[in-house]
Structures are given as C-alpha cells and as structure tokens.
Scaffold this active site. Sequence first.
Site, PDB file in Angstrom:
ATOM      1  CG  HIS A   1      -7.172   3.802   3.591  1.00  0.00           C
ATOM      2  ND1 HIS A   1      -6.883   2.582   3.043  1.00  0.00           N
ATOM      3  CD2 HIS A   1      -6.956   4.715   2.607  1.00  0.00           C
ATOM      4  CE1 HIS A   1      -6.514   2.753   1.775  1.00  0.00           C
ATOM      5  NE2 HIS A   1      -6.539   4.039   1.501  1.00  0.00           N
TER       6      HIS A   1
ATOM      7  CG  HIS B   1      -9.751   4.404  -2.464  1.00  0.00           C
ATOM      8  ND1 HIS B   1      -9.999   3.827  -1.245  1.00  0.00           N
ATOM      9  CD2 HIS B   1      -8.418   4.650  -2.505  1.00  0.00           C
ATOM     10  CE1 HIS B   1      -8.870   3.711  -0.578  1.00  0.00           C
ATOM     11  NE2 HIS B   1      -7.886   4.200  -1.325  1.00  0.00           N
TER      12      HIS B   1
ATOM     13  CG  ASP C   1      -6.243   7.406  -1.031  1.00  0.00           C
ATOM     14  OD1 ASP C   1      -6.346   6.741   0.015  1.00  0.00           O
ATOM     15  OD2 ASP C   1      -5.964   6.895  -2.143  1.00  0.00           O
TER      16      ASP C   1
ATOM     17  CG  HIS D   1      -1.014   9.154  -1.119  1.00  0.00           C
ATOM     18  ND1 HIS D   1      -2.155   9.376  -0.378  1.00  0.00           N
ATOM     19  CD2 HIS D   1      -1.079   7.856  -1.492  1.00  0.00           C
ATOM     20  CE1 HIS D   1      -2.868   8.260  -0.300  1.00  0.00           C
ATOM     21  NE2 HIS D   1      -2.233   7.323  -0.971  1.00  0.00           N
TER      22      HIS D   1
HETATM   23 ZN   LIG Z   1      -6.072   4.753  -0.393  1.00  0.00          ZN
END
Ligand SMILES: [Zn+2]
Length: 281
Positions: A78, A240, A244, A267
């Site tokens: 972030h 969001h 990311d 991720h």
């Molecule tokens: Zn995040």
Amino acid sequence: MTQSTLASEFELSGVGLHSGEQTRVRVLPANLGEGRYFVRTDLPGAPIIPAKVEAVSQTALSTELSATADVQIRTVEHLLAALAGMGVDNARIEVDGPEVPLLDGSALVWVEAIAHTGLVAQELVHPPAVNGQLSPIANPVWVRHGDAFVAALPAAETRFSYGIDFDEPAIGNQWYSWSPEAESFASAIAPARTFGLARQVDQLRQAGLIKGGSLENALVCDRSGWLNPPLRFANEPVRHKILDLVGDLSLLGTWPTAHYLAYKASHNLHIQLGLALSSQA
Ligand SMILES: [Zn+2]
C-alpha cells in the site's frame, strides 16, 4: 527525462496487519536513479532492502521483500502503491520493525502525507543513465493459475482493469477499469480499503496471521453483508485489488506502458507477472 522525489520527509506510525507490531515509518527524499528502497533501522547496520520485484520473498496475503534471510520487510504494497501512484520515483523508507503499518487499510493516509510533503523534480543531465526504465511492451505477457490470471497487453497508454468474483453477495462479481490519465490515484484508488471474509478470519488467526487486523482497518463481510459499513465506493473491493496490483507492479521501478488486466488474481500472480516483465527488459 525527469524523475521526482519528496520535497522533505514525513513520518507515520501504526500496527502491522500480520505481526500486530507497532512500527514507525520515515519516508525521506532519495537521489535520482536510486529508486524506492527500505531501510530496517532496528537491525544492526541498518540494512537496505530494495523495492524490486527480484527481492520478493513471500506473497501470502501481503507482499514481503528480503535482502537476506534475516532482513525482511512485510506488507509493503500500500505504501509503495501510494508512492508510485503519486509519482515519487526515488524514496528512502526507514522502518523500525518487520512490517509496514496497515493504517486504515487503504493508501489514503500515505497519499495525504505525500501530498502534504510535496514533490521535487530531478532532472537527468546525461541520459540514459537511469536504470529500471522499461519500454512499452510489444507483445502480450501473461501468467495464470487455475481460472485466475494477470496480463500485460500492448496499449498506447497505461490502464489497470480488474475483475473479482466472490460467493458472498456483498462482493459478488465486480469489475473496474482505472486510467491514470483520466482519474487521479488519490481519488479513484487510494481510499479503497483491504477487505476480508468473516469465514476466513479464524483460520488466518490460527495460522498466526492478521494479528493486527480489525474492523478498524479492513472491510469484513459474511454471507448476510458487510460487518462494518459504510463503504467508500460501491465497488471498494475491486478498487483495492487495483491498489494492490499497482503496489506490486511498482516493484518494476517504472512499469512499462501497457493495459494490465487481472481476474481473481493474488499478490503471487501480480509478482509472477512482474518477474516475467522484468526478465524481458
Ligand atoms: Zn491490499
């Protein structure tokens, strides 16, 4: 070409999502071409961890970078998204512990601090000395796992599009496409908070994760709806995911011009795409 760094420094403190530890972060200007890098000021010799895709050591729920096995920094995405999204190319990020604080679960507090601090341009006198400048991609590059994927498609300007699909009706099927040219990172992406599913919370806690997670720093939903409304956007979860993705791809230094398209990714897949792009540079 021009790069930017901070006009001065700023400092923020808070609790890490996974460690539950309180840490203090100081973000300072850095020299042209140094890029963004972390410094673990609590460890002997204050070791440096470059914010590079090659330094990624773990991607379980958040992105962790390592210089060596003993020198790590967790949940970097972030803060890095905020720096990249606000155009801060070079920054020294000092942290006095193993994890970047989650703050309110979004990048908003970081973005406000960066905007308040201001930026200065750094002129490159003898190009092309700066590393990490990737050219626009010529052919599609993509990675997948099951029905999830992340792709970088040739495009005239950079765009990030993302889709997610959850059984929980509160989230359901959401798509969003963000053009940095059309909408600012600060208004369209930075305020979107981390989200989670109530059914996974116990399991994650038992695994020693999300010790610092709470209804104050993450949106949580169950089958009947959100436990802690109101949302900042009707589609806050998918925004969001773009946050990311921006943070993870910022580990390329400057991302190549492309349309980044992701579906149900993580991720881990974001970083796999970053490595694939990095190896082509
Ligand atoms: Zn995040």
